[in-house]
Design an enzyme around this catalytic site. Sequence first.
Site, PDB file in Angstrom:
ATOM      1  N   ASN A 110       0.428  -0.782   0.328  1.00 58.54           N
ATOM      2  CA  ASN A 110      -0.400   0.276   0.095  1.00 58.54           C
ATOM      3  C   ASN A 110       0.979   1.560   0.175  1.00 58.54           C
ATOM      4  O   ASN A 110       1.867   1.253  -0.063  1.00 58.54           O
ATOM      5  CB  ASN A 110      -0.816   0.524   1.181  1.00 58.54           C
ATOM      6  CG  ASN A 110      -2.275   0.529   0.231  1.00 58.54           C
ATOM      7  OD1 ASN A 110      -2.470   1.585   0.040  1.00 58.54           O
ATOM      8  ND2 ASN A 110      -3.625  -0.158   0.915  1.00 58.54           N
ATOM      9  N   ARG A 111       0.334   2.510   0.563  1.00 60.05           N
ATOM     10  CA  ARG A 111       1.151   3.333  -0.143  1.00 60.05           C
ATOM     11  C   ARG A 111       1.442   4.414   1.045  1.00 60.05           C
ATOM     12  O   ARG A 111       0.671   4.164   2.465  1.00 60.05           O
ATOM     13  CB  ARG A 111      -0.327   4.403  -0.414  1.00 60.05           C
ATOM     14  CG  ARG A 111      -0.358   3.893  -1.853  1.00 60.05           C
ATOM     15  CD  ARG A 111      -1.718   5.470  -2.486  1.00 60.05           C
ATOM     16  NE  ARG A 111      -2.151   4.477  -3.729  1.00 60.05           N
ATOM     17  CZ  ARG A 111      -2.590   3.372  -4.197  1.00 60.05           C
ATOM     18  NH1 ARG A 111      -3.142   2.508  -3.246  1.00 60.05           N
ATOM     19  NH2 ARG A 111      -2.841   3.234  -5.212  1.00 60.05           N
ATOM     20  N   HIS A 136       3.182  -0.443  -2.463  1.00 59.95           N
ATOM     21  CA  HIS A 136       3.968  -2.168  -3.108  1.00 59.95           C
ATOM     22  C   HIS A 136       5.299  -1.534  -2.732  1.00 59.95           C
ATOM     23  O   HIS A 136       5.689  -3.214  -3.872  1.00 59.95           O
ATOM     24  CB  HIS A 136       3.427  -2.099  -3.681  1.00 59.95           C
ATOM     25  CG  HIS A 136       1.561  -2.868  -3.701  1.00 59.95           C
ATOM     26  ND1 HIS A 136       1.132  -2.216  -2.861  1.00 59.95           N
ATOM     27  CD2 HIS A 136       0.840  -2.457  -4.609  1.00 59.95           C
ATOM     28  CE1 HIS A 136      -0.341  -2.521  -2.741  1.00 59.95           C
ATOM     29  NE2 HIS A 136      -0.449  -2.409  -4.055  1.00 59.95           N
ATOM     30  N   HIS A 210      -1.286 -10.117  -2.910  1.00 63.83           N
ATOM     31  CA  HIS A 210      -1.703  -9.196  -3.640  1.00 63.83           C
ATOM     32  C   HIS A 210      -2.544 -10.059  -4.798  1.00 63.83           C
ATOM     33  O   HIS A 210      -2.486  -9.832  -6.159  1.00 63.83           O
ATOM     34  CB  HIS A 210      -1.081  -7.861  -4.504  1.00 63.83           C
ATOM     35  CG  HIS A 210      -1.503  -6.733  -4.968  1.00 63.83           C
ATOM     36  ND1 HIS A 210      -2.326  -6.868  -5.675  1.00 63.83           N
ATOM     37  CD2 HIS A 210      -1.737  -5.783  -4.287  1.00 63.83           C
ATOM     38  CE1 HIS A 210      -3.442  -5.709  -5.964  1.00 63.83           C
ATOM     39  NE2 HIS A 210      -2.516  -5.038  -4.832  1.00 63.83           N
ATOM     40  N   SER A 211      -2.946 -11.669  -4.645  1.00 64.07           N
ATOM     41  CA  SER A 211      -4.145 -12.121  -5.274  1.00 64.07           C
ATOM     42  C   SER A 211      -5.123 -11.526  -5.952  1.00 64.07           C
ATOM     43  O   SER A 211      -5.852 -10.700  -5.298  1.00 64.07           O
ATOM     44  CB  SER A 211      -3.966 -13.534  -4.673  1.00 64.07           C
ATOM     45  OG  SER A 211      -3.195 -14.051  -4.858  1.00 64.07           O
ATOM     46  N   TYR A 212      -5.366 -11.162  -7.043  1.00 61.84           N
ATOM     47  CA  TYR A 212      -6.799 -11.272  -7.670  1.00 61.84           C
ATOM     48  C   TYR A 212      -7.669 -12.365  -7.788  1.00 61.84           C
ATOM     49  O   TYR A 212      -6.842 -13.484  -8.608  1.00 61.84           O
ATOM     50  CB  TYR A 212      -6.879 -11.056  -9.025  1.00 61.84           C
ATOM     51  CG  TYR A 212      -5.981  -9.410  -8.912  1.00 61.84           C
ATOM     52  CD1 TYR A 212      -4.852  -8.789  -8.931  1.00 61.84           C
ATOM     53  CD2 TYR A 212      -6.805  -8.322  -9.891  1.00 61.84           C
ATOM     54  CE1 TYR A 212      -4.276  -7.691  -8.678  1.00 61.84           C
ATOM     55  CE2 TYR A 212      -5.697  -6.764  -9.722  1.00 61.84           C
ATOM     56  CZ  TYR A 212      -5.022  -6.722  -9.987  1.00 61.84           C
ATOM     57  OH  TYR A 212      -4.707  -5.302  -9.273  1.00 61.84           O
ATOM     58  N   ASP A 276     -11.109   0.440  -2.493  1.00 63.47           N
ATOM     59  CA  ASP A 276     -10.198   1.007  -3.035  1.00 63.47           C
ATOM     60  C   ASP A 276      -9.573   0.789  -1.468  1.00 63.47           C
ATOM     61  O   ASP A 276      -8.883   2.061  -1.657  1.00 63.47           O
ATOM     62  CB  ASP A 276      -9.499   1.173  -3.959  1.00 63.47           C
ATOM     63  CG  ASP A 276      -7.546   1.202  -4.111  1.00 63.47           C
ATOM     64  OD1 ASP A 276      -7.224  -0.043  -3.181  1.00 63.47           O
ATOM     65  OD2 ASP A 276      -6.878   1.313  -5.469  1.00 63.47           O
ATOM     66  N   GLN A 313      -7.477  -4.552   2.642  1.00 58.93           N
ATOM     67  CA  GLN A 313      -7.521  -3.261   2.028  1.00 58.93           C
ATOM     68  C   GLN A 313      -8.347  -4.638   0.773  1.00 58.93           C
ATOM     69  O   GLN A 313      -7.848  -4.888   0.112  1.00 58.93           O
ATOM     70  CB  GLN A 313      -6.649  -3.352   1.069  1.00 58.93           C
ATOM     71  CG  GLN A 313      -6.638  -2.366   0.072  1.00 58.93           C
ATOM     72  CD  GLN A 313      -6.286  -0.721  -0.127  1.00 58.93           C
ATOM     73  OE1 GLN A 313      -6.146  -0.045   1.194  1.00 58.93           O
ATOM     74  NE2 GLN A 313      -6.643  -0.337  -0.798  1.00 58.93           N
ATOM     75  N   GLU A 340      -6.025  -7.453   0.880  1.00 55.44           N
ATOM     76  CA  GLU A 340      -5.169  -7.324   0.985  1.00 55.44           C
ATOM     77  C   GLU A 340      -4.432  -7.530   2.446  1.00 55.44           C
ATOM     78  O   GLU A 340      -5.095  -6.235   3.502  1.00 55.44           O
ATOM     79  CB  GLU A 340      -4.245  -6.338   0.837  1.00 55.44           C
ATOM     80  CG  GLU A 340      -4.149  -6.995  -1.392  1.00 55.44           C
ATOM     81  CD  GLU A 340      -4.194  -5.141  -1.272  1.00 55.44           C
ATOM     82  OE1 GLU A 340      -3.547  -4.637  -1.892  1.00 55.44           O
ATOM     83  OE2 GLU A 340      -5.559  -4.489  -2.140  1.00 55.44           O
TER      84      GLU A 340
HETATM   85  C1  GLA Z   1      -3.616  -1.781  -4.894  1.00 57.54           C
HETATM   86  C2  GLA Z   1      -3.357  -0.360  -4.793  1.00 57.54           C
HETATM   87  C3  GLA Z   1      -4.302  -0.015  -6.199  1.00 57.54           C
HETATM   88  C4  GLA Z   1      -3.435   0.093  -6.879  1.00 57.54           C
HETATM   89  C5  GLA Z   1      -3.376  -1.712  -6.994  1.00 57.54           C
HETATM   90  C6  GLA Z   1      -3.083  -2.613  -8.252  1.00 57.54           C
HETATM   91  O1  GLA Z   1      -3.887  -2.652  -4.587  1.00 57.54           O
HETATM   92  O2  GLA Z   1      -5.158  -0.033  -3.103  1.00 57.54           O
HETATM   93  O3  GLA Z   1      -4.685   1.133  -5.770  1.00 57.54           O
HETATM   94  O4  GLA Z   1      -2.690   0.504  -6.700  1.00 57.54           O
HETATM   95  O5  GLA Z   1      -2.659  -2.660  -5.934  1.00 57.54           O
HETATM   96  O6  GLA Z   1      -2.865  -1.630  -9.694  1.00 57.54           O
END
Ligand code: GLA
Length: 375
Positions: A110-111, A136, A210-212, A276, A313, A340
């Site tokens: 994250n940020r 990340h 960070h699995s989708y 998000d 997240q 996440e």
């Molecule tokens: C995270 C962030 C999103 C985006 C994704 C990757 O989940 O919170 O904003 O940056 O990663 O695209």
Amino acid sequence: MGTKYTIILSVLTVFLMSGCKESTEYGGKKMNIKKEAFGKTADDKNVNLYTLTNANGLKAKITNYGAIVTSLQVPDRNGNLADIVLGYDTIDEYIKASPYFGAIVGRYGNRIAKGKFTLNGIEYSLATNDGENHLHGGIKGFDKVVWNAEPMQDDNGVSLKLTYLSKDGEEGYPGNLNCTVIYTMTNNDELKISYEAETDKPTVLNLTNHSYFNLAGHDSGDILGHEIMLNADHFTPVDEGLIPTSEIKPVKDTPMDFTKPMPIGSRIAEVKGGYDHNYVLNKSDDSLTLAASVYEPKTGRLMETFTTEPGIQFYSGNFLDGSNKGKGAVYNKHNGFCLETQHFPDSPNKPNFPSVVLKPGEKYTHLTVHKFSVR
Ligand code: GLA
């Protein structure tokens, strides 16, 4: 005769163990770990792909490039397996451009606002790779490094132990950080992710996966019909750059409220940009508790996520735009969701958030479990 037999058996065992396959029988069913070459990184390092199969036939494929889960096969209510994570078939595609598909992100998932934080009076500047912010782990985060890998197994399941030493100063972070991530495909149909880290200087960290996911199958369109429950009465609102404002707000009477299961798409149009956001989990300590459950009505697949972390997240795949094509599918907006498990974004600059500081002599631990079943 006995000795000869033992010798043949030992030679056979050594041969099997040294080859590319290690397998065992458990409880009359097969669980095993298969290792195969997955290609080379840009700087010519060989990486492998490990397939972990549990006693019930569930399979996780993991590469030691970025500690990425490339595929996860779990059954639907008729027992049919499908791959429920977005990803690619080849390492080159992961290297070229991946929105962190399946990877371990770190040091800071994250940020961090403007890539800056102060620790013990020293200001640190990190790589900025998301506008003016750090995301990340920076330009070459843990999702883009080669981890050491060691397959392991016991009665509970099959595991891959991944280790990585992040050197003092990497991406701007202080301290040599020794990290271990163990993925286990348990015989209870769980994907367990256990994290540990130690440092030799005070530092900050926030590791996550960070699995989708798309529980109908990675190639089956959007996830808006998935029913999600998030065990969180509060979330951390963000500014335009997705940096938390420091507030901790109730979800009640807002489209953020998933305390009762609701389709992801039911109110997504009311949330600018889509979901998000970091949810503040309902818990008062770091015990392993239920954070989320997601149910896919067509296939009956259910995923329950448990974690020791204070936050999660929830990301609804808002930035997927069809430019990422993988494993024979085109990944469009909302074709996958991420959960996440984490500490809150920008915690190094938010004294009211749980601390992400790790000091020498301390051990960072984090356990997340995704449990799969059907309804
Ligand atoms: C995270 C962030 C999103 C985006 C994704 C990757 O989940 O919170 O904003 O940056 O990663 O695209």
